[in-house]
Design a protein around this motif. Structure first.
Motif, mmCIF file in Angstrom:
data_model
loop_
_atom_site.group_PDB
_atom_site.id
_atom_site.type_symbol
_atom_site.label_atom_id
_atom_site.label_comp_id
_atom_site.label_asym_id
_atom_site.label_seq_id
_atom_site.Cartn_x
_atom_site.Cartn_y
_atom_site.Cartn_z
ATOM 1 N N GLN A 30 0.868 -1.171 0.000
ATOM 2 C CA GLN A 30 0.000 0.000 0.000
ATOM 3 C C GLN A 30 0.909 1.227 0.000
ATOM 4 N N CYS A 31 0.695 2.099 -0.980
ATOM 5 C CA CYS A 31 1.488 3.330 -1.025
ATOM 6 C C CYS A 31 0.757 4.414 -0.237
ATOM 7 N N SER A 32 1.504 5.331 0.334
ATOM 8 C CA SER A 32 0.869 6.373 1.141
ATOM 9 C C SER A 32 0.004 7.303 0.301
ATOM 10 N N CYS A 33 0.149 7.259 -1.025
ATOM 11 C CA CYS A 33 -0.681 8.114 -1.880
ATOM 12 C C CYS A 33 -2.066 7.506 -2.100
ATOM 13 N N GLY A 34 -2.268 6.249 -1.672
ATOM 14 C CA GLY A 34 -3.573 5.620 -1.861
ATOM 15 C C GLY A 34 -3.540 4.475 -2.860
ATOM 16 N N ASN A 35 -2.505 4.420 -3.684
ATOM 17 C CA ASN A 35 -2.387 3.320 -4.642
ATOM 18 C C ASN A 35 -1.916 2.044 -3.967
ATOM 19 N N THR A 36 -2.231 0.916 -4.601
ATOM 20 C CA THR A 36 -1.524 -0.295 -4.233
ATOM 21 C C THR A 36 -0.635 -0.676 -5.406
ATOM 22 N N SER A 57 8.046 3.671 -3.575
ATOM 23 C CA SER A 57 6.682 4.166 -3.760
ATOM 24 C C SER A 57 6.056 3.386 -4.901
ATOM 25 N N CYS A 58 4.771 3.656 -5.181
ATOM 26 C CA CYS A 58 4.101 2.974 -6.279
ATOM 27 C C CYS A 58 4.574 3.508 -7.617
ATOM 28 N N GLY A 59 5.396 4.532 -7.580
ATOM 29 C CA GLY A 59 5.791 5.217 -8.806
ATOM 30 C C GLY A 59 5.489 6.701 -8.683
ATOM 31 N N CYS A 60 4.658 7.024 -7.692
ATOM 32 C CA CYS A 60 4.235 8.415 -7.541
ATOM 33 C C CYS A 60 5.399 9.310 -7.142
ATOM 34 N N LEU A 61 6.364 8.757 -6.415
ATOM 35 C CA LEU A 61 7.474 9.572 -5.950
ATOM 36 C C LEU A 61 8.318 10.051 -7.132
HETATM 37 ZN ZN ZN Z 1 2.118 6.200 -4.535
#
Ligand code: ZN
Length: 166
Positions: free
Chosen positions: A33-39, A54-58
């Motif tokens: 689980q990423c802190s941005c809400g994505n898995t 991160s999920c890629g968001c970083l």
């Molecule tokens: Zn993320």
């Protein structure tokens, strides 16, 4: 190979939820689980080596930091159109000031509780064939916006469906 036990561990933005099937190369794979809400899922070695944080968001955030508007959450920018679809869907079901409310909220159409959470809606959308050129469609046009009553169709299909209903 050592049996990694990563469940519950935190790697920067990622919290490991559970182990998934190994990759074909035999590496352990983990649902996070990423802190941005994505898995997202990633191999254990990338987590422990700090390669995946991160999920890629970083990476996306760092790349576009100069353009980030104040208050923008990173997850909104990953799929801006999907985010707009989500806002519009909720508006037409809950905002009587919207011109199309009468056809949705006004007729008792609601958004299922699960989808009041954008992350849940997005997870469903991406797992069910969402693309930026598609529109959300309720399979039963009298039913609610929920995972079992929605699909992604083209604008053309949507118009012809609306036509049939009329
Ligand atoms: Zn993320």
């Amino acid at each position: 190979m050592l049996a990694l036990q990563l469940e519950g561990k935190v790697f920067k933005r990622l919290t490991v939820i559970k182990r998934l099937e190994n990759t074909i190369q035999g590496q352990s794979r983990w649902l996070c689980q990423c802190s941005c809400g994505n898995t997202t899922n990633t191999v254990g070695a990338k987590l422990t080596s700090g390669k995946t944080v991160s999920c890629g968001c970083l990476g996306l955030e760092n790349a576009t930091k100069a353009k980030v508007k104040h208050g923008d959450a990173p997850f909104r920018k990953e799929h801006p159109k999907l985010y707009r679809i989500w806002c519009a869907m909720r508006n037409r079901c809950s905002n009587p000031n919207r011109s199309n409310y009468q056809y949705y909220g006004g007729k008792g159409v609601t958004v299922c509780p699960e989808w009041h959470d954008y992350a849940a809606f997005k997870t469903w959308a991406l797992a069910n064939g969402y693309a930026d050129d598609l529109e959300i469609d309720r399979i039963d046009s009298g039913g609610d916006y929920s995972p079992d009553n929605c699909q992604w169709i083209t604008g053309f299909e949507n118009k012809s469906r609306a036509h049939r209903r009329a």
